[in-house]
Design a protein around this motif. Structure first.
Motif, PDB file in Angstrom:
ATOM      1  N   PRO A 470       0.828  -1.217   0.000  1.00 34.78           N
ATOM      2  CA  PRO A 470       0.000   0.000   0.000  1.00 34.78           C
ATOM      3  C   PRO A 470       0.856   1.259   0.000  1.00 34.78           C
ATOM      4  O   PRO A 470       1.770   1.404   0.825  1.00 34.78           O
ATOM      5  CB  PRO A 470      -0.816  -0.136   1.287  1.00 34.78           C
ATOM      6  CG  PRO A 470      -0.818  -1.604   1.591  1.00 34.78           C
ATOM      7  CD  PRO A 470       0.509  -2.106   1.131  1.00 34.78           C
ATOM      8  N   ILE A 471       0.559   2.180  -0.884  1.00 36.47           N
ATOM      9  CA  ILE A 471       1.373   3.390  -1.018  1.00 36.47           C
ATOM     10  C   ILE A 471       1.177   4.349   0.144  1.00 36.47           C
ATOM     11  O   ILE A 471       2.084   5.128   0.478  1.00 36.47           O
ATOM     12  CB  ILE A 471       1.066   4.116  -2.359  1.00 36.47           C
ATOM     13  CG1 ILE A 471       2.082   5.237  -2.626  1.00 36.47           C
ATOM     14  CG2 ILE A 471      -0.355   4.645  -2.382  1.00 36.47           C
ATOM     15  CD1 ILE A 471       3.489   4.777  -2.844  1.00 36.47           C
ATOM     16  N   GLU A 472       0.037   4.274   0.807  1.00 35.83           N
ATOM     17  CA  GLU A 472      -0.251   5.236   1.876  1.00 35.83           C
ATOM     18  C   GLU A 472       0.751   5.154   3.024  1.00 35.83           C
ATOM     19  O   GLU A 472       0.988   6.139   3.734  1.00 35.83           O
ATOM     20  CB  GLU A 472      -1.674   5.030   2.400  1.00 35.83           C
ATOM     21  CG  GLU A 472      -1.912   3.682   3.053  1.00 35.83           C
ATOM     22  CD  GLU A 472      -3.351   3.510   3.527  1.00 35.83           C
ATOM     23  OE1 GLU A 472      -4.146   4.452   3.325  1.00 35.83           O
ATOM     24  OE2 GLU A 472      -3.665   2.444   4.100  1.00 35.83           O
ATOM     25  N   SER A 473       1.376   3.990   3.192  1.00 38.14           N
ATOM     26  CA  SER A 473       2.352   3.830   4.282  1.00 38.14           C
ATOM     27  C   SER A 473       3.773   4.127   3.832  1.00 38.14           C
ATOM     28  O   SER A 473       4.717   3.921   4.607  1.00 38.14           O
ATOM     29  CB  SER A 473       2.280   2.396   4.827  1.00 38.14           C
ATOM     30  OG  SER A 473       2.644   1.463   3.813  1.00 38.14           O
ATOM     31  N   ARG A 474       3.926   4.632   2.598  1.00 42.14           N
ATOM     32  CA  ARG A 474       5.262   4.877   2.032  1.00 42.14           C
ATOM     33  C   ARG A 474       6.167   3.657   2.248  1.00 42.14           C
ATOM     34  O   ARG A 474       7.175   3.715   2.960  1.00 42.14           O
ATOM     35  CB  ARG A 474       5.895   6.130   2.615  1.00 42.14           C
ATOM     36  CG  ARG A 474       5.181   7.402   2.206  1.00 42.14           C
ATOM     37  CD  ARG A 474       6.068   8.608   2.379  1.00 42.14           C
ATOM     38  NE  ARG A 474       5.475   9.810   1.807  1.00 42.14           N
ATOM     39  CZ  ARG A 474       6.107  10.959   1.688  1.00 42.14           C
ATOM     40  NH1 ARG A 474       7.351  11.083   2.120  1.00 42.14           N
ATOM     41  NH2 ARG A 474       5.501  12.006   1.147  1.00 42.14           N
ATOM     42  N   SER A 568       4.953   8.111  -4.000  1.00 41.55           N
ATOM     43  CA  SER A 568       3.644   8.362  -4.606  1.00 41.55           C
ATOM     44  C   SER A 568       3.547   7.622  -5.937  1.00 41.55           C
ATOM     45  O   SER A 568       4.562   7.198  -6.507  1.00 41.55           O
ATOM     46  CB  SER A 568       3.427   9.867  -4.836  1.00 41.55           C
ATOM     47  OG  SER A 568       4.345  10.366  -5.804  1.00 41.55           O
ATOM     48  N   THR A 569       2.318   7.468  -6.412  1.00 43.97           N
ATOM     49  CA  THR A 569       2.046   6.866  -7.715  1.00 43.97           C
ATOM     50  C   THR A 569       1.269   7.867  -8.557  1.00 43.97           C
ATOM     51  O   THR A 569       0.941   8.963  -8.119  1.00 43.97           O
ATOM     52  CB  THR A 569       1.217   5.580  -7.575  1.00 43.97           C
ATOM     53  OG1 THR A 569      -0.125   5.937  -7.173  1.00 43.97           O
ATOM     54  CG2 THR A 569       1.818   4.635  -6.557  1.00 43.97           C
ATOM     55  N   SER A 572      -2.598   4.959  -8.375  1.00 49.73           N
ATOM     56  CA  SER A 572      -2.852   3.672  -7.740  1.00 49.73           C
ATOM     57  C   SER A 572      -2.666   3.751  -6.232  1.00 49.73           C
ATOM     58  O   SER A 572      -1.842   4.529  -5.730  1.00 49.73           O
ATOM     59  CB  SER A 572      -1.913   2.608  -8.321  1.00 49.73           C
ATOM     60  OG  SER A 572      -2.060   1.387  -7.615  1.00 49.73           O
ATOM     61  N   ARG A 573      -3.403   2.922  -5.521  1.00 47.95           N
ATOM     62  CA  ARG A 573      -3.251   2.837  -4.069  1.00 47.95           C
ATOM     63  C   ARG A 573      -2.077   1.952  -3.665  1.00 47.95           C
ATOM     64  O   ARG A 573      -1.748   1.867  -2.478  1.00 47.95           O
ATOM     65  CB  ARG A 573      -4.537   2.303  -3.442  1.00 47.95           C
ATOM     66  CG  ARG A 573      -5.735   3.231  -3.612  1.00 47.95           C
ATOM     67  CD  ARG A 573      -6.972   2.648  -2.949  1.00 47.95           C
ATOM     68  NE  ARG A 573      -8.121   3.545  -3.070  1.00 47.95           N
ATOM     69  CZ  ARG A 573      -9.334   3.275  -2.594  1.00 47.95           C
ATOM     70  NH1 ARG A 573      -9.543   2.123  -1.943  1.00 47.95           N
ATOM     71  NH2 ARG A 573     -10.318   4.139  -2.741  1.00 47.95           N
ATOM     72  N   ASP A 574      -1.485   1.265  -4.645  1.00 45.49           N
ATOM     73  CA  ASP A 574      -0.382   0.350  -4.353  1.00 45.49           C
ATOM     74  C   ASP A 574       0.886   0.781  -5.071  1.00 45.49           C
ATOM     75  O   ASP A 574       0.843   1.258  -6.220  1.00 45.49           O
ATOM     76  CB  ASP A 574      -0.732  -1.073  -4.791  1.00 45.49           C
ATOM     77  CG  ASP A 574      -1.913  -1.641  -4.026  1.00 45.49           C
ATOM     78  OD1 ASP A 574      -2.038  -1.329  -2.821  1.00 45.49           O
ATOM     79  OD2 ASP A 574      -2.713  -2.377  -4.625  1.00 45.49           O
TER      80      ASP A 574
END
Length: 583
Positions: A470-474, A568-569, A572-574
């Protein structure tokens, strides 16, 4: 006459020639690209405007889109040309070639003569129409990417025109007896909605068509068309009678548009012609013969070749003889292949002209196999394979056929440059990452961090072959090396969603399947740290600029680990990484 000398001379600036020339030049080979049109791209240029098809067959085969230099070009176009305007795509292609070190571009330059010494090409003579300059271009190695196999034919290379008998290669899709028939040429058009009713006055020279005549040819999409407006290859030769065929195709295009506008309920009241091509797109003419001839069986059975260097996957798309003139038959039959099939290196050089490579649609294959290999996505990856092979041949002072002894090295170089070869994995001995222990602070089930070094840089069937988190957690991934090593280059292969089309097109149904801008799955921002004894000795903040293959050059930094942090992307969330290489 101006005399020039190059290591590698590419004749033909379609997608195959472009990718071949760039691949060779990037490896330090002094390269010339000679093209007789004002713009690059061939059938994909603004002069013809055909979308670049390939193994994904308009997204019907997942994770099959071609990568390498073609992917680089198309992703650049997605970033810079979000509305897919063809003349802008012309400029993207021109920029890639014109500003490439070691590569000289000759536009508007028509090859008039081939100078040979026995079974070797010494030089080509060419006239640049815009400057009235004449050139004699010498080379050590040559590539025929002309489409029509003109260079090979003039040099005396063995070639074939037409259809083999079914008995010659044991092909069920071939006719009982051989004949000289080929697929024909097509002329495209584009229409636009004006927001108010627009009349169409049929030219006196245009043909007339009824709904009955067009009953087997879908014309429901009136925004652009139509590949099935095809003539030649039967009684009319697509090369020698090309001018006549162009005239007849113009009559057909305007006749079809008259039918759409004035011949019934087609919903075209507010539509007008925006563009009609004057340069027909060609499908088939000469096929040059190599040490191996790819056949229907190879496409259907996915033959394993030790010298595989490229792949195809488009159906064996065999058009009806006489094309549009054959109103009683469907324009083509889609004969599906068995997923991706390999194309061997032996199909990519002439069997009798010792320094001639083969590229584009003129590679060594039967008529039936050609009906699949001819599409531009396949031609492009073939071109990159040839350009890479040419660089190796120049370095070793070898003829193309002699490079077979080094084909495993060729395969590894292609994989390194993000070309996919079925059943071939990264075994590069210079890649430090293959020795690493890989960990990550998080990952999605089935997308474990160690997959970034498993040797495959795309999803294949059920195997993801990537690290995803998941990208939100860097999220962060760490490659720990067995010892301190000098790190000069780091390569990342990102996710550009190889199941989606990203090709320019004038067809609204093709464009409607695409999202504007870079694929959302791509990383946009990320960081790379080189560590030594747990401390950061080199920090690099990077942006992908919409590209799948990332190459970072930190200098020569001693380190024992590489850490990649996703920031960041493009939507996408991933965060996804398919491969990490360390040199």
């Amino acid at each position: 006459m101006i005399v020039c000398q190059y290591d590698f001379v590419v004749v033909g600036g379609g997608m195959s020639g472009v990718c071949a020339a760039i691949a060779a030049a990037r490896r330090g080979v002094k390269t010339a690209l000679v093209h007789n049109r004002p713009v690059l791209g061939g059938n994909a240029s603004s002069e013809i405007r055909m979308h670049i098809c390939g193994a994904d067959h308009h997204m019907s085969a997942p994770n099959a889109r071609e990568t390498g230099i073609l992917e680089e070009i198309l992703l650049e176009n997605k970033l810079r040309n979000p509305e897919m305007v063809y003349p802008i795509f012309d400029s993207v292609l021109w920029e890639k070639v014109h500003y490439q070190k070691n590569l000289t571009l000759y536009l508007n330059t028509h090859m008039t003569e081939v100078l040979c010494d026995g079974d070797r090409i010494e030089a080509i003579c060419a006239l640049q129409m815009t400057t009235e300059k004449s050139f004699c271009i010498h080379g050590s190695l040559f590539l025929d990417a002309t489409g029509d196999g003109v260079l090979g034919a003039k040099a005396g290379a063995e070639y074939r025109i037409g259809r083999e008998s079914c008995s010659q290669y044991g092909e069920s899709l071939a006719p009982e007896k051989e004949d000289p028939y080929t697929m024909g040429n097509s002329l495209m058009f584009k229409a636009r909605d004006m927001g108010h009713e627009v009349p169409f006055i049929k030219p006196f020279w245009a043909n007339t068509y009824t709904e009955e005549q067009l009953r087997l040819r879908d014309h429901s999409d009136i925004t652009s068309g139509y590949w099935w407006i095809e003539l030649g290859g039967g009684e009319h030769d697509v090369i020698s009678q090309g001018e006549e065929l162009r005239d007849e195709l113009l009559k057909a295009v305007f006749g079809v548009w008259d039918h759409i506008k004035n011949g019934g309920e087609h919903g075209a009241e507010k539509m007008e012609l925006e563009w009609v091509g004057f340069l027909p797109g060609k499908r088939e003419s000469r096929r040059l013969m190599g040490d191996y001839v790819l056949t229907e069986k190879d496409c259907l059975e996915s033959t394993r070749f030790d010298d595989a260097v490229a792949y195809g996957g488009w159906p064996m798309d065999i058009h009806t003889v006489e094309g549009f003139l054959n109103e009683s038959d469907v324009p083509t039959v889609w004969n599906q292949v068995n997923g991706m099939y390999s194309i061997p290196y032996r199909c990519l050089y002439s069997r009798n002209i010792r320094n001639l490579f083969l590229g584009g649609r003129a590679i060594s294959c039967s008529h039936v196999a050609f009906s699949s290999t001819r599409v531009m996505g396949t031609c492009a990856v073939v071109g990159q394979a040839v350009g890479t092979a040419a660089s190796m041949a120049v370095t070793r002072n070898l003829e193309p056929g002699k490079l077979l002894d080094y084909v495993e090295e060729l395969q590894q170089e292609l994989l390194k440059d993000d070309c996919y070869i079925p059943c071939v994995i990264n075994k590069d001995p210079a890649d430090y990452a293959r020795q690493a222990v890989v960990t990550a602070d998080s990952h999605i089930p089935g997308c474990d961090p160690e997959k970034v070094i498993n040797g495959v840089a795309r999803t294949v069937e059920e195997e993801t072959n990537c690290w995803r988190a998941p990208i939100e957690s860097r999220p962060s991934i760490l490659l720990s090396l067995p010892e301190k090593m000098p790190i000069r280059e780091i390569r990342l292969t990102l996710d550009s969603n190889l199941s989606k089309e990203i090709t320019p097109s004038i067809n609204q149904s093709v464009l409607s399947r695409q999202k504007s801008g870079p694929p959302q799955e791509l990383l946009k921002e990320y960081e790379v740290n080189i560590l030594l004894n747990g401390k950061v000795v080199k920090h690099m903040a990077a942006q992908s600029y919409g590209q799948r293959l990332q190459c970072l050059f930190p200098g020569s930094i001693d380190g024992d680990a590489v850490q990649i942090n996703a920031i960041s992307t493009y939507g996408s969330r991933d965060a996804t990484i398919f491969e990490v290489r360390i040199y």
